[in-house]
Write an enzyme that holds these catalytic residues in place. Sequence first.
Site, PDB file in Angstrom:
ATOM      1  N   ASP A  67       0.841  -1.204   0.000  1.00 28.43           N
ATOM      2  CA  ASP A  67       0.000   0.000   0.000  1.00 28.43           C
ATOM      3  C   ASP A  67       0.877   1.256   0.000  1.00 28.43           C
ATOM      4  O   ASP A  67       0.706   2.162  -0.810  1.00 28.43           O
ATOM      5  CB  ASP A  67      -0.911   0.037   1.235  1.00 28.43           C
ATOM      6  CG  ASP A  67      -1.892  -1.130   1.320  1.00 28.43           C
ATOM      7  OD1 ASP A  67      -1.456  -2.252   1.650  1.00 28.43           O
ATOM      8  OD2 ASP A  67      -3.084  -0.935   1.047  1.00 28.43           O
ATOM      9  N   ASP A 159      -6.182   4.724  -4.803  1.00 26.96           N
ATOM     10  CA  ASP A 159      -6.235   3.672  -3.793  1.00 26.96           C
ATOM     11  C   ASP A 159      -5.083   2.735  -4.128  1.00 26.96           C
ATOM     12  O   ASP A 159      -5.187   1.943  -5.068  1.00 26.96           O
ATOM     13  CB  ASP A 159      -7.588   2.936  -3.839  1.00 26.96           C
ATOM     14  CG  ASP A 159      -7.757   2.039  -2.626  1.00 26.96           C
ATOM     15  OD1 ASP A 159      -8.898   1.690  -2.294  1.00 26.96           O
ATOM     16  OD2 ASP A 159      -6.728   1.691  -1.996  1.00 26.96           O
ATOM     17  N   THR A 164      -7.124  -4.632   0.337  1.00 27.70           N
ATOM     18  CA  THR A 164      -5.890  -5.072   1.018  1.00 27.70           C
ATOM     19  C   THR A 164      -6.104  -6.417   1.691  1.00 27.70           C
ATOM     20  O   THR A 164      -5.205  -7.264   1.726  1.00 27.70           O
ATOM     21  CB  THR A 164      -5.460  -4.015   2.057  1.00 27.70           C
ATOM     22  OG1 THR A 164      -5.294  -2.767   1.394  1.00 27.70           O
ATOM     23  CG2 THR A 164      -4.159  -4.389   2.743  1.00 27.70           C
ATOM     24  N   LYS A 321     -23.463  -2.963  -3.598  1.00 27.62           N
ATOM     25  CA  LYS A 321     -22.790  -2.832  -2.288  1.00 27.62           C
ATOM     26  C   LYS A 321     -23.692  -2.007  -1.378  1.00 27.62           C
ATOM     27  O   LYS A 321     -23.995  -0.858  -1.689  1.00 27.62           O
ATOM     28  CB  LYS A 321     -21.420  -2.161  -2.443  1.00 27.62           C
ATOM     29  CG  LYS A 321     -20.706  -2.014  -1.098  1.00 27.62           C
ATOM     30  CD  LYS A 321     -19.303  -1.455  -1.230  1.00 27.62           C
ATOM     31  CE  LYS A 321     -18.607  -1.426   0.138  1.00 27.62           C
ATOM     32  NZ  LYS A 321     -17.256  -0.841   0.080  1.00 27.62           N
TER      33      LYS A 321
END
Length: 396
Positions: A67, A159, A164, A321
């Site tokens: 990340d 992002d 992750t 979602k």
Amino acid sequence: MDNPQDYSDTLEFESMDLEKYSRELEIAVKAVHMACLLCQRVQQSLLAKNNGHVQSKDDDSPVTVADWSVQAIVSWVLSEAFGSKNVSIVAEEDVQVLSKSDSIHLLDAVTKTVNTCLAEAPCFGLRAPTVPLSTSEVLEAISRCNSTGGSHGRFWVLDPVDGTLGFVRGDQYAIALALIEGGEPVLGVLGCPNYPMNKEWLSYHNGYRRIISRLTSETSESWDKGCVIYARKGSGSAWMQPLLSKEKKFVWPNSARHIKVSTIDDPALATFCEPVEKANSSHSFTAGLAHSVGLRNQPLRVYSMVKYAAIARGDAEIFMKFARAGYKEKIWDHAAGVVIIQEAGGVVTDAGGHPLCFSKGMYLEGLDRGIIVCSGARLHEKIINAVDASWNSSSL
Ligand SMILES: Nc1ncnc2c1ncn2[C@@H]1O[C@H](COP(=O)(O)OS(=O)(=O)O)[C@@H](OP(=O)(O)O)[C@H]1O
Ligand SMILES: [Mg+2]
Ligand SMILES: [Mg+2]
Ligand SMILES: [Mg+2]
């Protein structure tokens, strides 16, 4: 690797018409390709050695060497290409954890990962740093991504690793980079390192659990997997390139090909995808919607914005979602996917049928109940109506 310069000259972006944003799109796609290769290496090392390079942030979500490293290289590449004064970035990560005195080992791992990646920049037709970046330069590149966004001017949204959780589990994840101007996403680039190029691997007859396991099992090594998908708002087309790989000696894939959403609009034949974690989206609510709309296929549960890629490529028809009340969606989780879906011919709205709002800072402000992404208007309308019909009886 032969002289990387040999390959960069063959670098070409088919259909990169010389219109607005073509240079920004070219740099963004190259940066995401670099980030994909970085993530593949880190994921392999993470899974092989479980080297503890996974940290928890204040919100208990995971963050890894990948990340931070991706955020550093994308920040550096954009600043190098356009001048740091002209680059404003909203991104997910910060240097709070990395700057701690007991994180020096992490910071060293990030700096090493960043320099290994940037040294390969010439393979992508980009300049490498004249000398490796120092730890403070790496911290600066990450912390420079502190724009607050908004409705004026232009800023990048990143992002560095979306999903992750999927990344640390050896599963699906994405690198998502978008350019927003005047509050609207105008460029979207989605790196999907674990997603197979070959649609046949997503054959529908095997049921979705097997597809997921095939997507992530060790046999996936034998697949031609990994792709970068990109689109420019208003171009009317979305593109997909295979990932560069050491095996292919970094020969640039001038085989960018068109992708389009599925033409299936019969709910009985359509597939919907949703987040893996039911903490991130109500599986029971979507199961009820699926039933009332007449969706028969099992849901395709996939980590990250790879779900947007699946719709844009025509591998599924719906992405829904519905996060729990109070959760605020971040612009970096959706900006790149929205542009790609729209230019691939799909529809993205909230459950009230309104476009997502990217002009009010780091959150999707004013989001009505949930996010609905469809390959076409007919399915979209059915889902919207089903949400209205069942929302009051839901506990969301
Ligand atoms: N509680 C909750 N509700 C809704 N969304 C949340 C929640 N927590 C996290 N997130 C954000 O979702 C991103 C992961 O989305 P996914 O679609 O990959 O979810 S899942 O991991 O497949 O369940 C994940 O992105 P990354 O942090 O980039 O992985 C988060 O930004
Ligand atoms: Mg995160
Ligand atoms: Mg995310
Ligand atoms: Mg992330």
